[in-house]
Design a protein around this motif. Structure first.
Motif, PDB file in Angstrom:
ATOM      1  N   UNK A 230       2.874  -5.040   8.196  1.00 24.25           N
ATOM      2  CA  UNK A 230       1.938  -3.973   8.505  1.00 24.25           C
ATOM      3  C   UNK A 230       0.836  -3.915   7.463  1.00 24.25           C
ATOM      4  N   UNK A 231      -0.186  -3.130   7.764  1.00 22.34           N
ATOM      5  CA  UNK A 231      -1.335  -2.975   6.868  1.00 22.34           C
ATOM      6  C   UNK A 231      -1.692  -1.509   6.727  1.00 22.34           C
ATOM      7  N   UNK A 232      -2.226  -1.170   5.587  1.00 20.76           N
ATOM      8  CA  UNK A 232      -2.820   0.157   5.424  1.00 20.76           C
ATOM      9  C   UNK A 232      -4.124  -0.017   4.660  1.00 20.76           C
ATOM     10  N   UNK A 233      -4.950   1.025   4.684  1.00 23.59           N
ATOM     11  CA  UNK A 233      -6.270   0.934   4.079  1.00 23.59           C
ATOM     12  C   UNK A 233      -6.377   1.788   2.817  1.00 23.59           C
ATOM     13  N   UNK A 234      -7.265   1.353   1.938  1.00 25.57           N
ATOM     14  CA  UNK A 234      -7.541   2.104   0.713  1.00 25.57           C
ATOM     15  C   UNK A 234      -8.901   2.768   0.858  1.00 25.57           C
TER      16      UNK A 234
ATOM     17  N   UNK B 188      -6.312  -5.556  11.521  1.00 26.19           N
ATOM     18  CA  UNK B 188      -6.274  -4.565  12.597  1.00 26.19           C
ATOM     19  C   UNK B 188      -4.992  -4.691  13.400  1.00 26.19           C
ATOM     20  N   UNK B 189      -4.585  -5.925  13.683  1.00 26.08           N
ATOM     21  CA  UNK B 189      -3.322  -6.111  14.394  1.00 26.08           C
ATOM     22  C   UNK B 189      -2.184  -5.487  13.596  1.00 26.08           C
ATOM     23  N   UNK B 190      -2.262  -5.572  12.269  1.00 27.29           N
ATOM     24  CA  UNK B 190      -1.241  -4.964  11.429  1.00 27.29           C
ATOM     25  C   UNK B 190      -1.255  -3.451  11.519  1.00 27.29           C
ATOM     26  N   UNK B 191      -2.441  -2.886  11.712  1.00 23.97           N
ATOM     27  CA  UNK B 191      -2.543  -1.434  11.802  1.00 23.97           C
ATOM     28  C   UNK B 191      -1.810  -0.883  13.025  1.00 23.97           C
ATOM     29  N   UNK B 192      -1.899  -1.601  14.141  1.00 26.54           N
ATOM     30  CA  UNK B 192      -1.399  -1.044  15.391  1.00 26.54           C
ATOM     31  C   UNK B 192      -0.007  -1.531  15.738  1.00 26.54           C
ATOM     32  N   UNK B 193       0.583  -2.378  14.910  1.00 23.28           N
ATOM     33  CA  UNK B 193       1.875  -2.971  15.219  1.00 23.28           C
ATOM     34  C   UNK B 193       2.973  -1.909  15.256  1.00 23.28           C
ATOM     35  N   UNK B 194       3.809  -1.957  16.287  1.00 22.22           N
ATOM     36  CA  UNK B 194       4.975  -1.091  16.361  1.00 22.22           C
ATOM     37  C   UNK B 194       6.052  -1.655  15.434  1.00 22.22           C
ATOM     38  N   UNK B 195       6.603  -0.820  14.555  1.00 23.88           N
ATOM     39  CA  UNK B 195       7.583  -1.275  13.599  1.00 23.88           C
ATOM     40  C   UNK B 195       8.977  -0.760  13.944  1.00 23.88           C
TER      41      UNK B 195
ATOM     42  N   UNK C   1      -1.915  -5.728   2.955  1.00 26.53           N
ATOM     43  CA  UNK C   1      -0.949  -6.253   3.911  1.00 26.53           C
ATOM     44  C   UNK C   1       0.418  -6.379   3.252  1.00 26.53           C
ATOM     45  N   UNK C   2       1.464  -5.979   3.975  1.00 27.10           N
ATOM     46  CA  UNK C   2       2.825  -5.975   3.444  1.00 27.10           C
ATOM     47  C   UNK C   2       3.753  -6.738   4.391  1.00 27.10           C
ATOM     48  N   UNK C   3       4.691  -7.501   3.815  1.00 30.84           N
ATOM     49  CA  UNK C   3       5.711  -8.213   4.587  1.00 30.84           C
ATOM     50  C   UNK C   3       7.069  -7.920   3.961  1.00 30.84           C
ATOM     51  N   UNK C   4       8.018  -7.436   4.770  1.00 32.59           N
ATOM     52  CA  UNK C   4       9.392  -7.216   4.319  1.00 32.59           C
ATOM     53  C   UNK C   4      10.313  -8.019   5.223  1.00 32.59           C
TER      54      UNK C   4
END
Length: 393
Positions: A379-383, A284-291, A360-363
């Motif tokens: 960041x994260x996204x859902x399937x 969830x933290x990944x969902x709302x993170x400002x990139x 979850x993705x890390x670059x």
């Protein structure tokens, strides 16, 4: 839970830092026995009560102030998780055993009466159709500057808002302690002003019955519990984090104070661990993170493909050694992502079906001097679970 309680203590310390220094550290939740426990059986329902304060898209984020865009993303995450946002009236009816509500429900509260509740949060809440409760303290209503006006409050009340009491002067815990030391009679008069006068003022000014109270700073004493019943409050909220269940005492109800500078609180608040649909920790933290740079799929997005293309747009990036770009994807480790100099797009086509509900993705990268970045993209996204069982396109 111990870690979350520790965070609550940190929140209280930050809140206290906004006022005068105190000689001793006040207890967030003093030892006090509830005056009455409800004889209502637990129905398995859990409610997460969220507490917000100030909002801004341009001012610095603090414990008390959250970025408006992040608040909107949090409201979107609530929708994506399938949580039901219910009005305070439904919460009270359920708590009293008079009504059924969804098993995983959320109540949204906003403390103090900052003008940004109207200018920033209200449009977002109206967009999502979420009911909410504003906890007002008497001396800040029509207080000028950054305070809500009567007209603003009435407009919000006509469009999904409920109001509750947050005292008359919003006293700091040390002020409460000092008044308590002056003796029982003096302290009783003090509480009648802070708890009783506030309720009388709000009911007269806005023409509604006010039965809920949020303890300023979450601080309460035994005398407050009896005074609350005397002046007519039926539900009172602390800052002790935790889900509300039906059998909890009505005068010390838990509430998650959502911090602008620590996303983990929101994740705790919206994770119902006893549910099979709870998302993995950190998602969830990944969902709302400002990139810093645009990405696809976007943070928090729900996609219907198990084989998406994951990419980052570095067209506005400076001081990055593009040859050092690395992408890691949960379940795959480091992947052979490609960098296209034309357009400055760093991307990877997923080559094996994603089956987990969250990806979850890390670059990461190094700058032109060879130093590893301190702020990689996470960041994260859902399937879409249904799409996971459809044939390939």
């Amino acid at each position: 839970m111990k870690r979350l309680q520790a965070i609550t203590l940190i929140w209280a310390a930050l809140w206290l830092g906004l006022g005068a220094q105190t000689e001793d550290t006040p207890d967030v939740l003093p030892a006090a026995q509830p005056i009455k426990n409800l004889d209502v059986p637990d129905d398995g329902v859990r409610v997460s009560v969220l507490g917000y304060h100030d909002f801004s898209e341009t001012e610095r984020e603090t414990a008390m102030r959250i970025r408006t865009s992040k608040f909107r993303k949090q409201m979107e995450v609530i929708r994506q998780l399938g949580l039901s946002v219910i009005p305070m009236s439904d919460f009270i009816a359920w708590k009293n055993g008079e009504k059924s509500i969804p098993a995983k429900s959320v109540v949204i509260t906003l403390d103090d009466g900052w003008k940004s509740v109207y200018t920033e949060a209200y449009p977002v809440l109206k967009e999502f159709g979420y009911p909410f409760t504003i906890y007002l303290y008497k001396n800040y209503v029509d207080g000028g500057g950054k305070a809500l006006t009567t007209a603003m409050i009435k407009e919000m009340m006509a469009n999904g808002a409920n109001i509750g009491s947050h005292s008359t002067t919003h006293p700091f815990p040390q002020t409460v302690k000092n008044n308590r030391k002056r003796g029982a009679e003096s302290y009783d008069k003090f509480l009648d002003v802070e708890m009783g006068e506030s309720r009388r003022f709000l009911e007269e000014k806005f023409g509604v019955k006010v039965t809920t109270f949020a303890y300023p700073g979450g601080y309460f004493t035994e005398e407050m519990l009896s005074k609350a019943e005397q002046v007519g409050y039926t539900q009172l909220f602390t800052v002790q984090p935790g889900k509300v269940k039906r059998s909890l005492p009505n005068n010390i109800l838990p509430r998650y104070i959502i911090l602008g500078n620590y996303d983990k609180i929101f994740e705790f608040a919206t994770s119902f661990r006893d549910s099979q649909s709870a998302l993995p920790e950190g998602s969830i933290a990944g969902m709302i993170k400002e990139l810093e740079y645009p990405v696809e799929p976007q943070p928090g997005a729900i996609i219907n493909s198990r084989l998406p293309e994951i990419k980052v747009d570095f067209s506005k990036a400076e001081n990055i050694d593009m040859a050092t770009l690395r992408m890691q994807v949960a379940g795959f480790g480091e992947v052979p992502a490609n960098y296209a100099s034309e357009g400055k797009i760093f991307s990877w086509q997923v080559n094996r079906r994603l089956r987990q509900p969250v990806c979850n993705v890390l670059v990461s990268w190094k700058d032109l001097s060879g130093k590893e970045t301190e702020t990689p993209l996470r960041w994260s996204f859902q399937i879409d679970r249904g799409a996971a069982y459809l044939p390939d396109e």
